[in-house]
Design an enzyme around this catalytic site. Structure first.
Site, PDB file in Angstrom:
ATOM      1  N   SER A  63       3.291  -0.929   3.437  1.00 50.98           N
ATOM      2  CA  SER A  63       3.201  -2.277   3.992  1.00 50.98           C
ATOM      3  C   SER A  63       3.699  -3.320   3.001  1.00 50.98           C
ATOM      4  O   SER A  63       3.226  -3.385   1.866  1.00 50.98           O
ATOM      5  CB  SER A  63       1.749  -2.599   4.374  1.00 50.98           C
ATOM      6  N   GLU A 112     -10.613  -1.337   4.655  1.00 53.53           N
ATOM      7  CA  GLU A 112      -9.546  -1.399   5.657  1.00 53.53           C
ATOM      8  C   GLU A 112     -10.092  -1.187   7.059  1.00 53.53           C
ATOM      9  O   GLU A 112      -9.678  -1.837   8.013  1.00 53.53           O
ATOM     10  CB  GLU A 112      -8.479  -0.354   5.334  1.00 53.53           C
ATOM     11  N   SER A 137       0.579   6.666   2.385  1.00 49.47           N
ATOM     12  CA  SER A 137       1.148   7.682   3.273  1.00 49.47           C
ATOM     13  C   SER A 137       2.424   8.291   2.685  1.00 49.47           C
ATOM     14  O   SER A 137       3.187   7.630   1.988  1.00 49.47           O
ATOM     15  CB  SER A 137       1.457   7.075   4.643  1.00 49.47           C
ATOM     16  N   GLN A 185       0.837  -1.200   0.000  1.00 56.71           N
ATOM     17  CA  GLN A 185       0.000   0.000   0.000  1.00 56.71           C
ATOM     18  C   GLN A 185       0.868   1.244   0.000  1.00 56.71           C
ATOM     19  O   GLN A 185       1.601   1.500   0.960  1.00 56.71           O
ATOM     20  CB  GLN A 185      -0.933   0.022   1.210  1.00 56.71           C
ATOM     21  N   GLY A 186       0.804   2.033  -1.074  1.00 54.02           N
ATOM     22  CA  GLY A 186       1.564   3.267  -1.191  1.00 54.02           C
ATOM     23  C   GLY A 186       0.662   4.476  -1.048  1.00 54.02           C
ATOM     24  O   GLY A 186       0.368   5.154  -2.043  1.00 54.02           O
TER      25      GLY A 186
END
Length: 377
Positions: free
Chosen positions: A156, A239, A124, A121-122
């Site tokens: 992550s 999520e 933040s 997951q990109g």
């Protein structure tokens, strides 16, 4: 709202329990927490077993209630957690299933379900803090590709991922929530650099990702250009809505183990500790009921969790921290020994009020979308 299970749902539960009882004893040993290539292989192997048994698509093609039963039963049985498959199965996959084209679903969903590809997951960024929409990673259109430059943090499983669900800014002049696009980034693309981050608990499941003129095909865009914020809200609803459901079951199991340990070491004689554990038991029972309510609401609205997921995420984050604070009280001075049960979990629990949207962000969502209060200035 009816929170009971139908006979068909209970039949699914029984068949799943029987399969878990037969399969789990034959699993190989888990690799070391620091062996991420080994953990990737282990997690993908478990996903392949689920696929071959017909349970791989429960997160997407089954009803939200069956997803909940699946998470409940696998956690109770001590089955492997999704691990490196977390983003693909619980975030990116459901988003692509809900928002992707037929070609995108055909390309990306089967490899996730078969245990062949890992996603990260990109979202933040170092300078955005809790304000996800303040992202500055740029993507300019160049023919049939976007050219992406910027950086991400707390990505992550980036060090073992094949793909990244990536948020980029495609219109710098638009209001910040309107100039964002959701892309699927191949992690082996030229210009992608991954630097693992080590957490307080000593693990390295997060990384910084640097993007230097990375070309991403326009065909990898999920949703329309500049409509990425709406697509992101779909991702975050999964999520916050159901991704933590199995962890509630795990916390209830830990709570029972703490009571057993307290009786062994004499700390059960402390009435304040008993009250604390009793209150936590009520808390997690209520959270499980809230999960069921959220799942029922999602089922009635087409399968995508709503703002109620923020209520769950807010309270669960704090309850988890309180649980492991209680674990420290049960362990006494031994809570400083990181080889003892629950010690590392206590450290990792500190991140839960930040991960998947800070508690402050959840307060704002609840205030605006549920209570109808005006937005802050």
């Amino acid at each position: 709202m009816d929170l009971s299970y139908t006979p068909e749902e209970e039949d699914f539960r029984a068949r799943l329990r029987d399969w878990l009882a037969r399969v789990l004893p034959a699993l190989p040993p888990k690799p070391s927490p620091d062996d991420w290539p080994g953990r990737r292989a282990y997690d993908l192997g478990w996903q392949r077993r689920l696929h071959d048994a017909g349970y791989a698509d429960v997160h997407w093609d089954a009803s939200p209630t069956l997803r909940l039963i699946f998470l409940e039963e696998t956690e109770r049985a001590g089955a492997p957690y999704v691990g490196a498959n977390f983003v693909g199965l619980l975030h990116a996959g459901p988003t692509i299933a809900a928002e992707g084209t037929a070609d995108q679903r055909a390309r990306w969903l089967p490899p996730i379900l078969r245990g062949e590809e890992v996603w990260c997951q990109g979202f933040s960024e170092p300078g955005a803090g809790s304000d996800l929409a303040a992202l500055r990673t740029r993507a300019r259109r160049d023919g049939d590709a976007y050219v992406v430059t910027g950086s991400k943090i707390w990505t992550s499983h980036a060090e073992v991922a094949d793909w990244c669900e990536l948020l980029v800014r495609t219109d710098p002049g638009a209001p910040k929530h309107r100039g964002i696009t959701w892309l699927a980034l191949p992690m082996d693309a030229p210009g992608v650099t991954v630097r693992p981050l080590r957490t307080l608990a000593g693990s390295a499941e997060f990384a910084e990702v640097f993007l230097d003129e990375v070309r991403v095909p326009v065909a990898n865009r999920v949703g329309d250009e500049n409509d990425g914020w709406r697509v992101t809200m779909v991702t975050l609803s999964f999520e916050r809505g159901t991704a933590f459901a199995g962890e509630v079951v795990a916390c209830r199991r830990v709570l029972g183990e703490l009571a057993v340990e307290a009786r062994k070491n004499g700390r059960w004689d402390d009435p304040a500790l008993r009250r604390r554990l009793g209150r936590l038991d009520a808390e997690f029972r209520a959270l499980w009921r809230l999960t069921q309510w959220n799942v029922s609401a999602a089922e009635a609205s087409g399968g995508v969790p709503g703002a109620g997921g923020s209520v769950f995420k807010l309270r669960y984050s704090h309850a988890r921290q309180e649980l492991y604070d209680a674990a420290a009280q049960v362990l006494g001075p031994d809570c400083l020994d990181l080889d003892r049960p629950w010690a590392l979990e206590r450290l990792s629990s500190l991140s839960y009020t930040i991960a998947a949207g800070t508690s402050q962000v959840q307060h704002s969502i609840i205030a605006e979308r549920i209570l109808g209060l005006p937005k802050g200035r």
